[in-house]
Enzyme design. Structure first.
Site, PDB file in Angstrom:
ATOM      1  N   CYS A  77       0.841  -1.204   0.000  1.00  0.00           N
ATOM      2  CA  CYS A  77       0.000   0.000   0.000  1.00  0.00           C
ATOM      3  C   CYS A  77       0.878   1.256   0.000  1.00  0.00           C
ATOM      4  CB  CYS A  77      -0.998  -0.037   1.155  1.00  0.00           C
ATOM      5  SG  CYS A  77      -2.331   1.173   0.937  1.00  0.00           S
ATOM      6  N   HIS A 177      -3.841  -4.445   0.080  1.00  0.00           N
ATOM      7  CA  HIS A 177      -3.410  -4.996   1.370  1.00  0.00           C
ATOM      8  C   HIS A 177      -3.411  -6.522   1.286  1.00  0.00           C
ATOM      9  CE1 HIS A 177      -3.166  -1.355   3.798  1.00  0.00           C
ATOM     10  NE2 HIS A 177      -4.128  -0.899   3.018  1.00  0.00           N
ATOM     11  N   GLU A 179      -2.536  -8.597   3.501  1.00  0.00           N
ATOM     12  CA  GLU A 179      -2.969  -9.158   4.784  1.00  0.00           C
ATOM     13  C   GLU A 179      -4.481  -9.085   4.986  1.00  0.00           C
ATOM     14  OE1 GLU A 179      -2.586  -4.824   5.385  1.00  0.00           O
ATOM     15  OE2 GLU A 179      -1.445  -6.317   4.274  1.00  0.00           O
TER      16      GLU A 179
END
Length: 195
Positions: A77, A177, A179
């Protein structure tokens, strides 16, 4: 395997550490140049604003250290955006590892800013995307983007195409992202750890 996560007092670090743990990897959160240089892999998560992040990197001397790293490096990001030359966000000079200039999305009737939510990836290239296709979706939250260029290894659209992922030598970056991107994000992190 020694994995270092760059600590520049930015957000989103714990989510990345937890995602690595789920893959069975142990990572060290650090701003220590020696630990970063010795690590097998380096992750550079980001959430927040470009000028503040660059100020924190400069204060820790990391603006001089990060460009010298030779192991696989993944910016996430804002961590990807900071690899560029300049950002329109507060007119910020950045690390200059890739030749892009970060721009702000222009909102329109159908496309709000920030670009937030699930989007698919197109034009996938390289080992980060092994086992993935344009049918896979990842999670974005951003108001700024890197234009498509020779460094682009994946694209997304909002509404026009932008760089969803970039690469130059050992430096990789993803705008989304990992994650927060479910199975696709986990696969991309696993692919990065396997580089």
């Amino acid at each position: 395997m020694e994995i270092a996560v760059v600590d520049y007092k930015g957000g989103n670090v714990q989510s990345v550490l937890f995602a690595l743990e789920r893959l069975g990897a142990v990572a060290t959160l650090t701003s220590d140049p020696e630990i970063l240089r010795k690590a097998d892999k380096v992750l550079f998560p980001g959430e927040g604003e470009a000028a503040s992040a660059m100020a924190a990197l400069r204060a820790a001397g990391l603006d001089q250290v990060l460009p010298t790293l030779t192991q696989p490096f993944l910016g996430i990001c804002l961590g990807m955006q900071l690899l560029g030359v300049h950002s329109e966000e507060n007119d910020t000079p950045m690390l200059g590892l890739l030749p892009f200039r970060v721009k702000r999305f222009a909102p329109d009737a159908q496309h709000k800013v920030p670009h937030m939510g699930w989007n698919n990836l197109q034009s996938l290239q390289g080992p980060l995307f092994t086992g993935l296709s344009a049918a896979d979706h990842v999670y974005f939250v951003h108001s700024y983007y890197a234009p498509v260029g020779p460094y682009t290894i994946a694209e997304a659209a909002h509404p026009g195409a932008f760089s969803a992922a970039v690469q130059h030598h050992n430096f990789y970056g993803v705008q989304f992202h990992t994650e927060k991107s479910g199975a696709a994000g986990t696969r991309i992190l696993a692919n990065f750890l396997a580089l």
